[in-house]
Design a protein around this motif. Structure first.
Motif, short mmCIF file in Angstrom:
data_model
loop_
_atom_site.label_atom_id
_atom_site.label_comp_id
_atom_site.label_asym_id
_atom_site.label_seq_id
_atom_site.Cartn_x
_atom_site.Cartn_y
_atom_site.Cartn_z
N ALA A 176 -6.81 6.72 -12.56
CA ALA A 176 -5.95 7.79 -13.06
C ALA A 176 -6.66 8.55 -14.18
O ALA A 176 -7.37 7.96 -14.99
CB ALA A 176 -4.62 7.22 -13.57
N LEU A 177 -6.44 9.85 -14.20
CA LEU A 177 -7.08 10.72 -15.18
C LEU A 177 -6.08 11.11 -16.26
O LEU A 177 -4.93 11.45 -15.96
CB LEU A 177 -7.61 11.97 -14.48
CG LEU A 177 -8.47 12.94 -15.28
CD1 LEU A 177 -9.78 12.29 -15.72
CD2 LEU A 177 -8.77 14.19 -14.44
N GLY A 178 -6.52 11.05 -17.53
CA GLY A 178 -5.74 11.62 -18.62
C GLY A 178 -4.73 10.71 -19.27
O GLY A 178 -3.91 11.17 -20.07
N ARG B 272 0.76 8.86 -9.10
CA ARG B 272 0.78 10.31 -9.22
C ARG B 272 -0.04 10.94 -8.11
O ARG B 272 -0.91 10.30 -7.50
CB ARG B 272 0.23 10.74 -10.59
CG ARG B 272 0.99 10.18 -11.78
CD ARG B 272 0.35 10.63 -13.09
NE ARG B 272 -1.08 10.32 -13.12
CZ ARG B 272 -1.90 10.73 -14.08
NH1 ARG B 272 -1.44 11.45 -15.09
NH2 ARG B 272 -3.18 10.41 -14.05
N GLU B 273 0.21 12.22 -7.85
CA GLU B 273 -0.42 12.89 -6.71
C GLU B 273 -1.95 12.85 -6.80
O GLU B 273 -2.63 12.69 -5.79
CB GLU B 273 0.07 14.33 -6.64
CG GLU B 273 -0.49 15.11 -5.44
CD GLU B 273 0.05 16.51 -5.36
OE1 GLU B 273 -0.37 17.26 -4.45
OE2 GLU B 273 0.89 16.89 -6.22
N ALA C 239 0.84 -1.21 0.00
CA ALA C 239 0.00 0.00 0.00
C ALA C 239 0.87 1.25 0.00
O ALA C 239 0.62 2.20 -0.77
CB ALA C 239 -0.93 -0.01 1.21
N ALA C 240 1.88 1.29 0.87
CA ALA C 240 2.76 2.45 0.94
C ALA C 240 3.53 2.63 -0.37
O ALA C 240 3.74 3.76 -0.84
CB ALA C 240 3.74 2.29 2.10
N THR C 241 3.93 1.53 -0.97
CA THR C 241 4.67 1.59 -2.24
C THR C 241 3.80 2.13 -3.36
O THR C 241 4.22 2.97 -4.15
CB THR C 241 5.20 0.20 -2.60
OG1 THR C 241 6.09 -0.25 -1.57
CG2 THR C 241 5.93 0.22 -3.93
N LEU C 242 2.56 1.63 -3.46
CA LEU C 242 1.66 2.10 -4.50
C LEU C 242 1.35 3.59 -4.33
O LEU C 242 1.30 4.34 -5.30
CB LEU C 242 0.36 1.29 -4.48
CG LEU C 242 0.48 -0.20 -4.83
CD1 LEU C 242 -0.87 -0.87 -4.70
CD2 LEU C 242 1.04 -0.37 -6.24
N LYS C 243 1.13 3.99 -3.09
CA LYS C 243 0.83 5.39 -2.81
C LYS C 243 2.00 6.28 -3.23
O LYS C 243 1.81 7.37 -3.79
CB LYS C 243 0.53 5.58 -1.32
CG LYS C 243 0.02 6.96 -0.95
CD LYS C 243 -1.35 7.22 -1.50
CE LYS C 243 -1.89 8.57 -1.04
NZ LYS C 243 -3.18 8.90 -1.67
N ALA C 244 3.21 5.83 -2.95
CA ALA C 244 4.39 6.62 -3.29
C ALA C 244 4.65 6.63 -4.79
O ALA C 244 5.12 7.63 -5.34
CB ALA C 244 5.61 6.06 -2.56
#
Length: 316
Positions: free
Chosen positions: A229-231, A212-213, A204-209
């Protein structure tokens, strides 16, 4: 005059009359009780003797008020404090009224001890703060997975729906990346559930890091995670998915190496507006199909829904 004297003496508030020089010329019995001075100790003294020394500009404010006298009612927003003879401070409410007596310009000062009221207000403020803190905690618990701290399924569904609406308004793509940890059951079987929890938290921490923001990262349930994800077009979404896959594969300090399979689904800009719930369900289904195609093709890899038909390898 006797009736006015009785009113002055018997009013429940402390009364002081101040001259233009800021000296006390009259004080009632309530002022004696409130401040702890005999009346003889008050008369002729500057009113600043009743003001805490930290209010260093009181004499300046008092002189300005006397020069431009006007009524000041009780209940002002500024916190005021007075000083007793024993040196203790206490909160007060003050009313000021200009007086003219025998051509002398004076100020009537009504002082009310609001210690109990302020204590009640402070307690209410503290309770309100605590309620807001508890509300924030409940909101956090309602929207976040307790183990990983990521958004839970409920929050993901809400925020992904908002993202779909934004994408339609901007005419942009929306991409879902669905990730499932490979052979996760073996981790629990070999090392126990505490290690399994450590793995989920690390992933979870890895995916969050690595995301993209503005990406939405959530725990989908069990050992599945999902990212909205957008765009991103198909090629860009594949790059993003590979970045996440590689980040998981490079996690260190676990008892075994962890890999993940990733399924991708992309929604191109739609000319017409569609029902968000239905569109999101279709995207999730497509990402899920792509995910299991990746698993059938050997795991630890990425597959886009548009390429599912190209994968015909048996499950590894």
């Amino acid at each position: 005059m006797e009736i006015y004297q009785r009113i002055f003496e018997d009013t429940p508030d402390a009364l002081l009359v101040i001259d233009q020089a800021g000296h006390i010329v009259l004080a009632n019995i309530q002022a004696e009780t409130l401040f702890g001075y005999d009346r003889s100790q008050l008369i002729g003294q500057p009113v600043e003797m009743l003001i805490p020394t930290r209010f260093t500009r009181h004499a300046e404010y008092r002189a300005r008020y006397i020069a431009e006298a006007h009524s000041r009612s009780m209940g002002g927003t500024t916190e005021l404090f007075a000083l007793r003879k024993d040196g203790s401070e206490f909160p007060v409410d003050i009313m000021l009224s200009p007086l003219i007596l025998q051509s002398h310009h004076l100020v009537l000062c009504v002082v009310r001890d609001i210690t109990e009221r302020k204590a009640a207000q402070d307690e209410l403020a503290q309770q309100t703060t605590e309620l807001l803190r508890l509300h924030a905690e409940l909101e956090l618990l309602a929207n976040h997975d307790g183990l990983t701290g990521l958004y839970n399924w409920r929050a993901f569904y809400e925020y992904a729906g908002q993202m779909l609406k934004t994408a339609h308004r901007r005419q942009e793509n929306v991409t879902l990346l669905m990730l499932d940890l490979d052979h996760f059951k073996q981790v629990n079987d070999r090392f126990g559930h505490p290690e399994g929890d450590r793995v989920l938290q690390a992933v979870a921490a890895t995916l969050k890091a690595a995301a993209r923001e503005n990406d939405i990262v959530a725990r989908h349930g069990g050992e599945e995670f999902i990212v909205a994800a957008l765009g991103l077009n198909e090629a860009e979404s594949h790059v993003a998915a590979e970045r996440l896959r590689a980040a998981v594969a490079n996690i260190e300090n676990l008892k075994t190496r962890i890999t993940t399979s990733v399924g991708i689904a992309t929604l191109a800009p739609q000319a017409q507006k569609h029902e968000t719930t239905r569109v999101l369900a279709e995207l999730l289904d497509q990402a899920d199909q792509a995910l299991y195609a990746a698993k059938r093709n050997g795991r630890n890899q990425v597959c886009h829904f548009n390429r599912v038909a190209d994968i015909a390898s048996p499950a590894a």
